[in-house]
Design an enzyme around this catalytic site. Structure first.
Site, PDB file in Angstrom:
ATOM      1  N   CYS A 101      -2.638  -1.254 -10.403  1.00 16.09           N
ATOM      2  CA  CYS A 101      -2.912   0.123  -9.981  1.00 16.09           C
ATOM      3  C   CYS A 101      -3.796   0.827 -11.011  1.00 16.09           C
ATOM      4  O   CYS A 101      -3.461   0.892 -12.185  1.00 16.09           O
ATOM      5  CB  CYS A 101      -1.598   0.881  -9.789  1.00 16.09           C
ATOM      6  SG  CYS A 101      -1.891   2.585  -9.289  1.00 16.09           S
ATOM      7  N   ASN A 161      -7.402 -11.495  -2.686  1.00 10.85           N
ATOM      8  CA  ASN A 161      -7.390 -10.167  -2.052  1.00 10.85           C
ATOM      9  C   ASN A 161      -8.677  -9.406  -2.377  1.00 10.85           C
ATOM     10  O   ASN A 161      -9.213  -9.512  -3.470  1.00 10.85           O
ATOM     11  CB  ASN A 161      -6.154  -9.390  -2.563  1.00 10.85           C
ATOM     12  CG  ASN A 161      -6.174  -7.909  -2.202  1.00 10.85           C
ATOM     13  OD1 ASN A 161      -6.114  -7.049  -3.073  1.00 10.85           O
ATOM     14  ND2 ASN A 161      -6.250  -7.594  -0.929  1.00 10.85           N
ATOM     15  N   GLY A 162      -9.141  -8.678  -1.376  1.00  7.73           N
ATOM     16  CA  GLY A 162     -10.308  -7.807  -1.555  1.00  7.73           C
ATOM     17  C   GLY A 162     -11.330  -8.015  -0.467  1.00  7.73           C
ATOM     18  O   GLY A 162     -11.899  -9.100  -0.321  1.00  7.73           O
ATOM     19  N   ASP A 163     -11.511  -6.953   0.366  1.00 13.86           N
ATOM     20  CA  ASP A 163     -12.584  -6.918   1.359  1.00 13.86           C
ATOM     21  C   ASP A 163     -12.406  -7.858   2.544  1.00 13.86           C
ATOM     22  O   ASP A 163     -13.406  -8.283   3.138  1.00 13.86           O
ATOM     23  CB  ASP A 163     -13.948  -7.191   0.699  1.00 13.86           C
ATOM     24  CG  ASP A 163     -14.347  -6.082  -0.257  1.00 13.86           C
ATOM     25  OD1 ASP A 163     -13.680  -5.035  -0.255  1.00 13.86           O
ATOM     26  OD2 ASP A 163     -15.317  -6.269  -1.009  1.00 13.86           O
ATOM     27  N   MET A 203       0.849  -1.201   0.000  1.00 10.11           N
ATOM     28  CA  MET A 203       0.000   0.000   0.000  1.00 10.11           C
ATOM     29  C   MET A 203       0.877   1.241   0.000  1.00 10.11           C
ATOM     30  O   MET A 203       1.697   1.428   0.917  1.00 10.11           O
ATOM     31  CB  MET A 203      -0.928   0.016   1.221  1.00 10.11           C
ATOM     32  CG  MET A 203      -2.151  -0.846   1.072  1.00 10.11           C
ATOM     33  SD  MET A 203      -3.253  -0.676   2.485  1.00 10.11           S
ATOM     34  CE  MET A 203      -2.458  -1.705   3.701  1.00 10.11           C
TER      35      MET A 203
HETATM   36  C1  LIG Z   1      -3.878   3.470   0.521  1.00 11.55           C
HETATM   37  C2  LIG Z   1      -3.740   2.324  -0.465  1.00 11.55           C
HETATM   38  C3  LIG Z   1      -2.570   2.200  -1.201  1.00 11.55           C
HETATM   39  C4  LIG Z   1      -2.423   1.132  -2.100  1.00 11.55           C
HETATM   40  N1  LIG Z   1      -1.233   0.983  -2.743  1.00 11.55           N
HETATM   41  C5  LIG Z   1      -1.004  -0.143  -3.489  1.00 11.55           C
HETATM   42  C6  LIG Z   1       0.292  -0.432  -4.020  1.00 11.55           C
HETATM   43  O1  LIG Z   1       1.259   0.314  -3.823  1.00 11.55           O
HETATM   44  N2  LIG Z   1       0.402  -1.585  -4.751  1.00 11.55           N
HETATM   45  C7  LIG Z   1      -0.639  -2.448  -4.969  1.00 11.55           C
HETATM   46  O2  LIG Z   1      -0.472  -3.484  -5.615  1.00 11.55           O
HETATM   47  N3  LIG Z   1      -1.864  -2.192  -4.468  1.00 11.55           N
HETATM   48  C8  LIG Z   1      -2.063  -1.086  -3.721  1.00 11.55           C
HETATM   49  N4  LIG Z   1      -3.291  -0.883  -3.143  1.00 11.55           N
HETATM   50  C9  LIG Z   1      -4.356  -1.888  -3.321  1.00 11.55           C
HETATM   51  C10 LIG Z   1      -4.323  -2.909  -2.177  1.00 11.55           C
HETATM   52  O3  LIG Z   1      -3.097  -3.606  -2.137  1.00 11.55           O
HETATM   53  C11 LIG Z   1      -5.474  -3.926  -2.315  1.00 11.55           C
HETATM   54  O4  LIG Z   1      -5.333  -4.629  -3.513  1.00 11.55           O
HETATM   55  C12 LIG Z   1      -6.854  -3.282  -2.274  1.00 11.55           C
HETATM   56  O5  LIG Z   1      -6.929  -2.254  -1.312  1.00 11.55           O
HETATM   57  C13 LIG Z   1      -7.942  -4.331  -1.987  1.00 11.55           C
HETATM   58  O6  LIG Z   1      -7.729  -4.969  -0.758  1.00 11.55           O
HETATM   59  P1  LIG Z   1      -8.565  -4.597   0.589  1.00 11.55           P
HETATM   60  O7  LIG Z   1     -10.015  -4.754   0.258  1.00 11.55           O
HETATM   61  O8  LIG Z   1      -8.061  -5.576   1.609  1.00 11.55           O
HETATM   62  O9  LIG Z   1      -8.248  -3.164   0.908  1.00 11.55           O
HETATM   63  C14 LIG Z   1      -3.473   0.200  -2.293  1.00 11.55           C
HETATM   64  C15 LIG Z   1      -4.660   0.362  -1.566  1.00 11.55           C
HETATM   65  C16 LIG Z   1      -4.805   1.395  -0.656  1.00 11.55           C
HETATM   66  C17 LIG Z   1      -6.074   1.516   0.139  1.00 11.55           C
END
Ligand SMILES: Cc1cc2nc3c(=O)[nH]c(=O)nc-3n(C[C@H](O)[C@H](O)[C@H](O)COP(=O)(O)O)c2cc1C
Length: 336
Positions: free
Chosen positions: A102, A202-204, A19
């Site tokens: 991204c 991954n997701g949620d 992230m």
């Molecule tokens: C603040 C933030 C920064 C993120 N930066 C990246 C990143 O640098 N590389 C990446 O692959 N995904 C990035 N993501 C996506 C997350 O890795 C993830 O795929 C996405 O948030 C879904 O997962 P979650 O529902 O658990 O949040 C980012 C997400 C957030 C919220």
């Protein structure tokens, strides 16, 4: 299927997601303490790395205490990605992860990140170039497709397996969804049915139970948590405990939250210096001090403080006054 990264053989690992501006070394170490099995750096620009831009090279700092750790890079040019992967490899990670997810226009519209979902030939060229350039394991993290009319995740899984990648992480949304709507875990299940490489879902995942549900519903080989770890860094403790024996550990009490927060902040100060660390730390206070009485008042005080001593003092006073309130309430109950 076990996930193998060099000497690491991981069964049902729980990963901290990459992230941007969140998963720096300090935060990764805290999540590691709570039980994260794999951690990743935030994404790092391949163009920035080959120009030796300080902002990019600083993100390569990793520690032996967080292994196995992946460095994630992004870019749209195979030769630049190969060069950047070599530089990342020199930092000593256990794997290199390619960002193909991204959605941010300045990345995706330049053919990097999720932009690669529009051109799977180019995605393959990048995977091939990176894989040939380094000897550490290579993985890829992506989404279901560019939009709901072009779900390409099954083809992507095939490309990744053909090119010898060590795992594929699927954020179960399309590029068009950004972070909106629900992640569609059923796609993870469908890909997993035929995939010839380990799949990390991954997701949620917001609770320990969500992680268990994802494992059960999709049969994935690992799960990855992103936003759920910002709001609750000890989610890894919950997930691991549920996976181990079906029990939920007691949530962290106020003193434990305060201690963890301060330890985390001290690490950040060591890495970045007091001024910068305190500015950048503001995003973490919510995670440590939500769902507690007067937590929002404490958070508004903390985000204004500019010294570590000030933060220590404010947290100590808050913990002391909260425990005296608890003691007074207990006395009232006993007296009654
Ligand atoms: C603040 C933030 C920064 C993120 N930066 C990246 C990143 O640098 N590389 C990446 O692959 N995904 C990035 N993501 C996506 C997350 O890795 C993830 O795929 C996405 O948030 C879904 O997962 P979650 O529902 O658990 O949040 C980012 C997400 C957030 C919220």
């Amino acid at each position: 299927m076990k996930i193998r990264f060099g000497k690491y053989e991981l069964e049902n690992p729980v990963a901290l997601a990459p992230m941007e501006d969140v998963t720096d070394l300090g935060f990764r170490l805290i999540c590691k303490e709570f039980g994260a099995d794999i951690v990743y750096t935030e994404f790092i620009s391949s163009e920035g790395l080959i120009r030796s831009a300080r902002k990019s090279t600083q993100k390569l700092v990793i520690s032996d205490k967080e292994r196995p750790v992946g460095i994630q890079i992004f870019g749209g040019d195979p030769a630049v990605m190969a060069e950047a992967a070599k530089m990342a490899e020199e930092a000593g990670p256990d794997l290199i992860d390619i960002n193909a997810g991204c959605w941010v226009p300045k990345v995706a519209q330049r053919g990097a990140g999720a932009g690669l979902l529009k051109d799977l030939g180019q995605m393959r060229a990048i995977i091939h170039a990176v894989k040939s350039a380094v000897s550490v394991p290579v993985t890829l993290k992506t989404r279901l497709g560019w939009d709901s009319n072009s779900i390409t995740i099954t083809e992507v899984a095939k490309i990744c397996a053909d090119e010898g990648l060590s795992a594929l992480t699927i954020h179960a949304r399309t590029r068009a969804q950004h972070h909106d709507g629900d992640a569609d875990w059923d796609w993870i299940r469908r890909v997993k049915e035929t995939a010839q490489l380990p799949i990390i879902g991954n997701g949620d995942i917001r609770t320990g139970q969500d992680a268990l549900d994802m494992f059960r519903q999709t049969n994935c080989d690992g799960v990855m948590v992103a936003r759920g770890a910002i709001t609750n860094p000890w989610i890894f403790k919950e997930i691991k405990s549920l996976m181990r024996d079906g029990t939920l550990p007691s949530t962290l009490d106020l003193q434990e939250r305060a201690d963890t927060c301060l330890r985390h902040l001290e690490m950040e100060i060591e890495l970045k210096g007091e001024k910068r660390a305190l500015m950048e730390f503001r995003k973490y206070y919510h995670g440590y001090f939500h769902s507690i009485r007067n937590g929002s008042a404490l958070r508004s005080t903390l985000v204004r403080l500019e010294t570590l001593d000030g933060v220590r003092e404010a947290i100590r006073e808050f913990v002391d006054s909260s425990s005296s309130q608890v003691t007074a309430a207990a006395k009232t109950l006993t007296d009654a």
